[in-house]
Design a protein around this motif. Structure first.
Motif, mmCIF file in Angstrom:
data_model
loop_
_atom_site.group_PDB
_atom_site.id
_atom_site.type_symbol
_atom_site.label_atom_id
_atom_site.label_comp_id
_atom_site.label_asym_id
_atom_site.label_seq_id
_atom_site.Cartn_x
_atom_site.Cartn_y
_atom_site.Cartn_z
ATOM 1 N N GLY A 162 0.847 -1.124 -0.044
ATOM 2 C CA GLY A 162 -0.136 -0.124 0.019
ATOM 3 C C GLY A 162 0.739 1.271 -0.039
ATOM 4 O O GLY A 162 0.287 2.294 0.146
ATOM 5 N N THR A 165 1.971 3.373 -6.004
ATOM 6 C CA THR A 165 1.086 3.417 -6.766
ATOM 7 C C THR A 165 1.423 3.128 -8.006
ATOM 8 O O THR A 165 2.464 3.038 -8.572
ATOM 9 N N ALA A 167 1.046 2.881 -12.230
ATOM 10 C CA ALA A 167 0.072 3.666 -13.544
ATOM 11 C C ALA A 167 0.948 3.453 -14.625
ATOM 12 O O ALA A 167 2.158 3.354 -14.807
ATOM 13 N N ARG A 221 3.914 -0.852 -15.905
ATOM 14 C CA ARG A 221 3.538 0.194 -14.888
ATOM 15 C C ARG A 221 4.753 0.689 -14.111
ATOM 16 O O ARG A 221 5.714 -0.119 -14.081
ATOM 17 N N ALA A 223 6.043 2.745 -11.028
ATOM 18 C CA ALA A 223 5.496 2.800 -9.485
ATOM 19 C C ALA A 223 6.069 3.979 -9.060
ATOM 20 O O ALA A 223 7.157 4.486 -9.356
ATOM 21 N N ARG A 224 5.150 4.618 -8.214
ATOM 22 C CA ARG A 224 5.262 5.981 -7.753
ATOM 23 C C ARG A 224 4.865 5.761 -5.980
ATOM 24 O O ARG A 224 4.222 4.747 -5.431
ATOM 25 N N LEU A 226 3.556 7.494 -2.585
ATOM 26 C CA LEU A 226 2.224 8.117 -2.275
ATOM 27 C C LEU A 226 2.517 9.782 -2.460
ATOM 28 O O LEU A 226 1.322 10.285 -2.548
ATOM 29 N N ASP A 262 6.628 -4.847 -3.203
ATOM 30 C CA ASP A 262 5.377 -4.239 -3.643
ATOM 31 C C ASP A 262 5.413 -4.201 -5.174
ATOM 32 O O ASP A 262 4.430 -4.471 -5.611
ATOM 33 N N GLU A 266 2.746 -6.449 -7.553
ATOM 34 C CA GLU A 266 1.974 -6.054 -8.780
ATOM 35 C C GLU A 266 2.050 -6.828 -9.972
ATOM 36 O O GLU A 266 1.156 -7.131 -10.569
#
Length: 313
Positions: A162, A165, A167, A221, A223-224, A226, A262, A266
């Motif tokens: 968590g 993110t 995208a 994707r 990854a970034r 938060l 993480d 994903e």
């Protein structure tokens, strides 16, 4: 002894070859199936012939759309040959020379699959020994040992932390991150390419390789964190046989914080949600942090791969 690529008249003799050593080989049904698909080809199938008998074969493989072969899948010389390594070395040298003359800018590698724990099995070690000698003698002197890992649904999809993110992003954004994560990488191939070619060329070649894989570009994707800071990239990919973990990495300044878990979660989630029953992955045996991350995500070591390739010029 004669060394030449296969003709139509040689097909039955090539497929009649069997390997009784406990090491990777290609059975006739798979060879014929992938020959029809263009992943094996007559001009990529080389044999050693003595007195009209096929005493050795080298099966080079590529993707259906490949102009040149990518890897050697199976190397065999009959046990009746006094010096198997010497014959195998000549077979490899002759075929590699032909590929170079046909315009291959990068010589194919030799990808040899072994059972996990192979060093404790004398028969496997012996089967590897003469093949290794042949590869080195033919100029494939860069040796890397890699873990071949597998995830299946019974392992469960690892939970993301968590903290990141994910995208879609443009090719240029991905290329920038490819350049960044190469710095300080523990992956042998990445370090070698970075030293030989520089960050820009190495990153472009790495990205082009995954663009050419059977996996879909829309799976990729960035990854970034938060806070919006770029943390790394996740590239779920595929081979002609199954889904796989293509490429993943965390930028140098954010390493050591567990973000790799993480990112791997994903990739696994993307494949699992589309119904994948098997996800494969590889990492160098010397890359202990990555191997540990795979173990935490439920990937088990299934095999060992020894890879022999020509040094980068």
């Amino acid at each position: 002894m004669l060394f030449h690529s296969m003709t139509e008249a040689d097909l039955d003799r090539v497929t009649a070859v069997t390997v009784d050593e406990p090491i990777s080989w290609i059975p006739s049904d798979r060879y014929l199936d992938e020959l029809a698909q263009g992943m094996y080809r007559p001009e990529w199938t080389w044999i050693a012939e003595d007195g009209g008998q096929v005493v050795g074969r080298a099966l080079w493989w590529g993707q259906s759309r490949s102009e040149h072969p990518i890897a050697l899948d199976c190397l065999h010389v009959d046990a009746c040959v006094a010096d198997r390594a010497a014959v195998a070395a000549e077979l490899l040298t002759t075929s590699l020379k032909a590929f170079a003359e046909q315009g291959a800018s990068k010589l194919p590698l030799y990808n040899l699959t072994l059972p996990y724990g192979w060093r404790e099995d004398l028969a496997v070690a012996a089967a590897l020994a003469w093949r290794r000698d042949a590869a080195l003698a033919a100029g494939l002197t860069d040796e890397v040992e890699r873990l071949r890992l597998e995830w299946t649904p019974d392992a469960g999809v690892p939970a993301g932390g968590g903290r990141l993110t994910f995208a879609e992003a443009s090719d240029e954004e991905f290329l920038q991150v490819f350049r960044r994560i190469a710095v300080g990488s523990l992956d042998r191939e990445t370090r070698r390419n970075l030293a030989a070619k520089g960050a820009e060329v190495a990153a472009r070649e790495e990205m082009d390789f995954y663009l050419d894989c059977p996996g879909k570009r829309e799976w990729w994707r960035l990854a970034r964190t938060l806070e919006g800071e770029v943390a790394g990239l996740a590239i779920p990919s595929a081979t002609p046989y199954n889904r796989n973990v293509g490429y993943l990495g965390v930028v140098p300044e954010l390493r050591g914080r567990g973000y790799v878990d993480d990112v791997l979660a994903e990739i696994t989630r993307v494949h699992a949600e589309s119904g994948a029953e098997l996800i494969t992955a590889t990492t160098d045996t010397g890359n202990a942090p990555m191997a540990a991350a795979f173990a935490r995500a439920g990937y088990r070591t299934a095999q060992i791969r020894m890879i022999y390739s020509a040094p980068e010029s």
